[in-house]
Scaffold this active site. Structure first.
Site, PDB file in Angstrom:
ATOM      1  N   LYS A   9    -109.396 -51.307  32.600  1.00 22.68           N
ATOM      2  CA  LYS A   9    -110.125 -51.863  31.469  1.00 22.68           C
ATOM      3  C   LYS A   9    -111.517 -51.253  31.545  1.00 22.68           C
ATOM      4  CE  LYS A   9    -112.196 -55.948  29.480  1.00 22.68           C
ATOM      5  NZ  LYS A   9    -113.581 -55.824  29.901  1.00 22.68           N
ATOM      6  N   GLY A  11    -115.266 -50.648  31.588  1.00 21.22           N
ATOM      7  CA  GLY A  11    -116.339 -51.611  31.788  1.00 21.22           C
ATOM      8  C   GLY A  11    -116.114 -52.524  32.976  1.00 21.22           C
ATOM      9  N   CYS A  12    -114.916 -52.523  33.541  1.00 19.40           N
ATOM     10  CA  CYS A  12    -114.632 -53.364  34.705  1.00 19.40           C
ATOM     11  C   CYS A  12    -115.291 -52.735  35.930  1.00 19.40           C
ATOM     12  CB  CYS A  12    -113.132 -53.503  34.908  1.00 19.40           C
ATOM     13  SG  CYS A  12    -112.689 -54.426  36.395  1.00 19.40           S
ATOM     14  N   ALA A  13    -116.232 -53.443  36.522  1.00 15.22           N
ATOM     15  CA  ALA A  13    -116.972 -52.921  37.669  1.00 15.22           C
ATOM     16  C   ALA A  13    -116.060 -52.693  38.869  1.00 15.22           C
ATOM     17  CB  ALA A  13    -118.108 -53.867  38.037  1.00 15.22           C
TER      18      ALA A  13
END
Length: 138
Positions: A9, A11-13
Site C-alpha cells: 500500500k 505510503g505505508c511506512a
C-alpha cells in the site's frame, strides 16, 4: 527480471522499511500497488497458504479496527470475495517469488526462498504489520 514481486500500500511506512531491508540484501523488487491490482479469488488465494482465514486480513483496516467486520467467522470464499471488493482488507505485504507466495513479512521464509542472494539479517528489526507514515492512512 525482478526476483520478488512486492505488493504494497503506497505510503505505508512499514512497507517502505521492508523494501529497504530487501534491497539492502541485493534483492531486486518489482513493487506493485496492492490496492490497484485486478485481484480475483484465484489470484489472491495462494498468498495465504495454510493460514487461518482471520490471519488473511489487515488488522489495521478500518472495518476491522472499528469492529464493523469480524474475519473470524468468515469462510475462505467469503473472505476472498470481501478482499477482492475491498483490497484495503488484505494483510500486507503480499510477496511472490516465482511460484512461492507469502502474506506479511517473514524474514525466515524469505531467506529460505533466496539461497542464491545475500541473506537478510537474522536480527533485523520487527517490521511486520502496518505502521502508518505520518500522513498516510491505512
Amino acid at each position: 527480471m525482478s526476483c520478488i514481486i512486492f505488493y504494497e500500500k503506497p505510503g505505508c511506512a512499514t512497507n517502505r522499511l521492508q523494501k529497504e531491508l530487501l534491497r539492502s540484501a541485493g534483492i531486486e523488487l518489482e513493487v506493485r500497488n496492492l490496492l490497484h491490482e485486478a485481484w480475483t479469488p484465484e489470484r489472491l488465494r495462494p498468498f495465504f497458504g495454510a493460514l487461518p482465514v482471520a490471519e488473511w486480513f489487515n488488522p489495521s483496516a478500518p472495518a476491522i479496527k472499528y469492529g464493523e467486520l469480524d474475519p473470524a467467522g468468515l469462510t475462505a470464499e467469503q473472505a476472498l470475495a470481501l478482499m477482492v471488493a475491498h483490497p484495503l482488507l488484505i494483510r500486507r505485504p503480499l510477496i511472490r517469488c516465482g511460484m512461492r507466495y507469502m502474506v506479511d513479512f517473514d524474514l525466515i521464509g524469505i531467506n529460505a526462498w533466496l539461497p542464491c542472494h545475500g541473506r537478510l539479517p537474522a536480527l533485523a528489526p520487527d517490521i511486520s504489520g502496518c505502521r502508518p507514515a505520518a500522513s498516510a492512512s491505512r
